[in-house]
Design a protein around this motif. Structure first.
Motif, PDB file in Angstrom:
ATOM      1  N   UNK A  13     -15.245 126.168  42.191  1.00  0.00           N
ATOM      2  CA  UNK A  13     -15.801 126.309  43.426  1.00  0.00           C
ATOM      3  C   UNK A  13     -16.134 126.636  44.544  1.00  0.00           C
ATOM      4  N   UNK A  14     -14.565 125.774  44.488  1.00  0.00           N
ATOM      5  CA  UNK A  14     -13.874 125.745  46.115  1.00  0.00           C
ATOM      6  C   UNK A  14     -12.979 127.408  46.263  1.00  0.00           C
ATOM      7  N   UNK A  15     -12.022 127.157  45.763  1.00  0.00           N
ATOM      8  CA  UNK A  15     -12.139 129.033  45.303  1.00  0.00           C
ATOM      9  C   UNK A  15     -12.767 129.978  46.032  1.00  0.00           C
ATOM     10  N   UNK A  16     -14.129 129.874  45.080  1.00  0.00           N
ATOM     11  CA  UNK A  16     -14.958 131.108  45.682  1.00  0.00           C
ATOM     12  C   UNK A  16     -15.972 131.206  46.164  1.00  0.00           C
ATOM     13  N   UNK A  17     -15.732 129.313  46.876  1.00  0.00           N
ATOM     14  CA  UNK A  17     -16.607 129.261  48.838  1.00  0.00           C
ATOM     15  C   UNK A  17     -15.512 129.524  49.744  1.00  0.00           C
ATOM     16  N   UNK A  18     -14.659 129.524  49.685  1.00  0.00           N
ATOM     17  CA  UNK A  18     -13.404 129.387  50.430  1.00  0.00           C
ATOM     18  C   UNK A  18     -13.099 131.227  50.327  1.00  0.00           C
ATOM     19  N   UNK A  19     -12.897 131.505  49.920  1.00  0.00           N
ATOM     20  CA  UNK A  19     -12.719 133.026  49.708  1.00  0.00           C
ATOM     21  C   UNK A  19     -13.712 133.824  50.461  1.00  0.00           C
ATOM     22  N   UNK A  20     -14.929 133.619  50.611  1.00  0.00           N
ATOM     23  CA  UNK A  20     -15.435 134.474  51.236  1.00  0.00           C
ATOM     24  C   UNK A  20     -16.539 133.463  52.255  1.00  0.00           C
ATOM     25  N   UNK A  21     -15.777 131.971  52.563  1.00  0.00           N
ATOM     26  CA  UNK A  21     -16.560 131.037  54.074  1.00  0.00           C
ATOM     27  C   UNK A  21     -18.139 131.352  54.268  1.00  0.00           C
ATOM     28  N   UNK A  22     -18.651 131.697  53.667  1.00  0.00           N
ATOM     29  CA  UNK A  22     -19.911 132.279  53.893  1.00  0.00           C
ATOM     30  C   UNK A  22     -21.278 131.297  54.835  1.00  0.00           C
ATOM     31  N   UNK A  23     -22.012 131.574  55.537  1.00  0.00           N
ATOM     32  CA  UNK A  23     -23.386 131.542  56.543  1.00  0.00           C
ATOM     33  C   UNK A  23     -23.843 130.159  55.864  1.00  0.00           C
ATOM     34  N   UNK A  24     -24.269 130.495  54.245  1.00  0.00           N
ATOM     35  CA  UNK A  24     -24.846 129.936  53.767  1.00  0.00           C
ATOM     36  C   UNK A  24     -24.780 130.090  52.341  1.00  0.00           C
ATOM     37  N   UNK A  25     -24.821 128.960  51.691  1.00  0.00           N
ATOM     38  CA  UNK A  25     -24.670 129.085  50.139  1.00  0.00           C
ATOM     39  C   UNK A  25     -26.667 128.815  48.798  1.00  0.00           C
ATOM     40  N   UNK A  26     -26.854 129.327  48.395  1.00  0.00           N
ATOM     41  CA  UNK A  26     -28.015 128.961  47.321  1.00  0.00           C
ATOM     42  C   UNK A  26     -27.526 128.536  46.545  1.00  0.00           C
ATOM     43  N   UNK A  27     -27.533 127.463  46.037  1.00  0.00           N
ATOM     44  CA  UNK A  27     -27.349 126.721  45.013  1.00  0.00           C
ATOM     45  C   UNK A  27     -28.302 126.415  43.488  1.00  0.00           C
ATOM     46  N   UNK A  28     -29.016 127.404  42.554  1.00  0.00           N
ATOM     47  CA  UNK A  28     -29.038 127.057  41.282  1.00  0.00           C
ATOM     48  C   UNK A  28     -28.893 125.663  40.772  1.00  0.00           C
ATOM     49  N   UNK A  29     -29.627 124.823  40.005  1.00  0.00           N
ATOM     50  CA  UNK A  29     -29.236 123.379  39.723  1.00  0.00           C
ATOM     51  C   UNK A  29     -28.748 123.228  37.652  1.00  0.00           C
ATOM     52  N   UNK A  30     -29.694 124.777  37.445  1.00  0.00           N
ATOM     53  CA  UNK A  30     -28.651 125.167  36.401  1.00  0.00           C
ATOM     54  C   UNK A  30     -28.116 125.846  35.865  1.00  0.00           C
ATOM     55  N   UNK A  31     -26.915 125.497  36.496  1.00  0.00           N
ATOM     56  CA  UNK A  31     -25.730 126.474  36.876  1.00  0.00           C
ATOM     57  C   UNK A  31     -24.491 125.960  36.169  1.00  0.00           C
ATOM     58  N   UNK A  32     -24.140 127.004  34.806  1.00  0.00           N
ATOM     59  CA  UNK A  32     -22.857 126.667  34.302  1.00  0.00           C
ATOM     60  C   UNK A  32     -21.100 126.720  35.116  1.00  0.00           C
ATOM     61  N   UNK A  33     -20.432 125.644  34.710  1.00  0.00           N
ATOM     62  CA  UNK A  33     -20.498 124.815  34.065  1.00  0.00           C
ATOM     63  C   UNK A  33     -21.464 123.982  34.052  1.00  0.00           C
ATOM     64  N   UNK A  34     -20.369 122.936  35.495  1.00  0.00           N
ATOM     65  CA  UNK A  34     -20.873 121.853  35.657  1.00  0.00           C
ATOM     66  C   UNK A  34     -22.609 121.515  36.374  1.00  0.00           C
ATOM     67  N   UNK A  35     -23.067 122.278  36.584  1.00  0.00           N
ATOM     68  CA  UNK A  35     -23.966 122.302  37.125  1.00  0.00           C
ATOM     69  C   UNK A  35     -24.364 122.026  38.731  1.00  0.00           C
ATOM     70  N   UNK A  36     -25.369 122.874  39.147  1.00  0.00           N
ATOM     71  CA  UNK A  36     -25.594 122.549  40.625  1.00  0.00           C
ATOM     72  C   UNK A  36     -25.089 121.276  41.223  1.00  0.00           C
ATOM     73  N   UNK A  37     -25.609 119.976  41.117  1.00  0.00           N
ATOM     74  CA  UNK A  37     -25.534 118.987  41.552  1.00  0.00           C
ATOM     75  C   UNK A  37     -23.671 118.568  41.502  1.00  0.00           C
ATOM     76  N   UNK A  38     -23.384 118.752  40.764  1.00  0.00           N
ATOM     77  CA  UNK A  38     -21.824 118.572  40.821  1.00  0.00           C
ATOM     78  C   UNK A  38     -20.841 119.648  41.771  1.00  0.00           C
TER      79      UNK A  38
END
Length: 126
Positions: free
Chosen positions: A42-67
């Motif tokens: 996730x760190x690489x994915x977000x760093x590549x975009x540097x978005x203004x906002x992130x929408x995060x689902x709770x049940x996202x593989x593999x670690x889950x939204x909280x982690x």
């Protein structure tokens, strides 16, 4: 690009239908939308975009939204990007605060709610 100040958003959800609906609506409003069906690296994915906002689902593989959200919030470069946590779980408020998200959106949501939530979180962040 006609507008170099394009706002960028990243959406993490394993439900392709939700991704395509959200992406469609937000692109219509001029957002540059990046979608992922898992939160691996996730760190690489977000760093590549540097978005203004992130929408995060709770049940996202593999670690889950909280982690995934906690991972972002412990990263100095990424921790100030507001996260909107979304889930059909009845404990969404609790989950969002546990994750460290700025706000949350209960599924199913209507598109007005989506837009309002995003603009609210952007106002607070600026």
């Amino acid at each position: 690009m006609n507008n170099s100040t394009n706002r960028k958003i990243v959406i993490f959800d394993d439900d392709e239908d939700i991704l395509s609906i959200c992406a469609y609506i937000l692109e219509e409003q001029g957002w540059e939308v990046h979608t992922y069906t898992d939160c691996n690296n996730i760190t690489e994915k977000v760093t590549a975009v540097m978005p203004d906002v992130i929408l995060m689902d709770n049940w996202i593989p593999e670690a889950g939204g909280i982690v995934a959200t906690q991972t972002l919030k412990t990263n100095d470069e990424l921790k100030n990007i507001p996260v909107v946590y979304f889930s059909a779980n009845s404990d969404i408020q609790l989950l969002a605060s546990h994750a460290g998200a700025e706000t949350y959106l209960a599924k199913p949501f209507d598109l007005d709610e989506l837009e309002k939530t995003i603009s609210n979180v952007l106002q607070k962040a600026s």
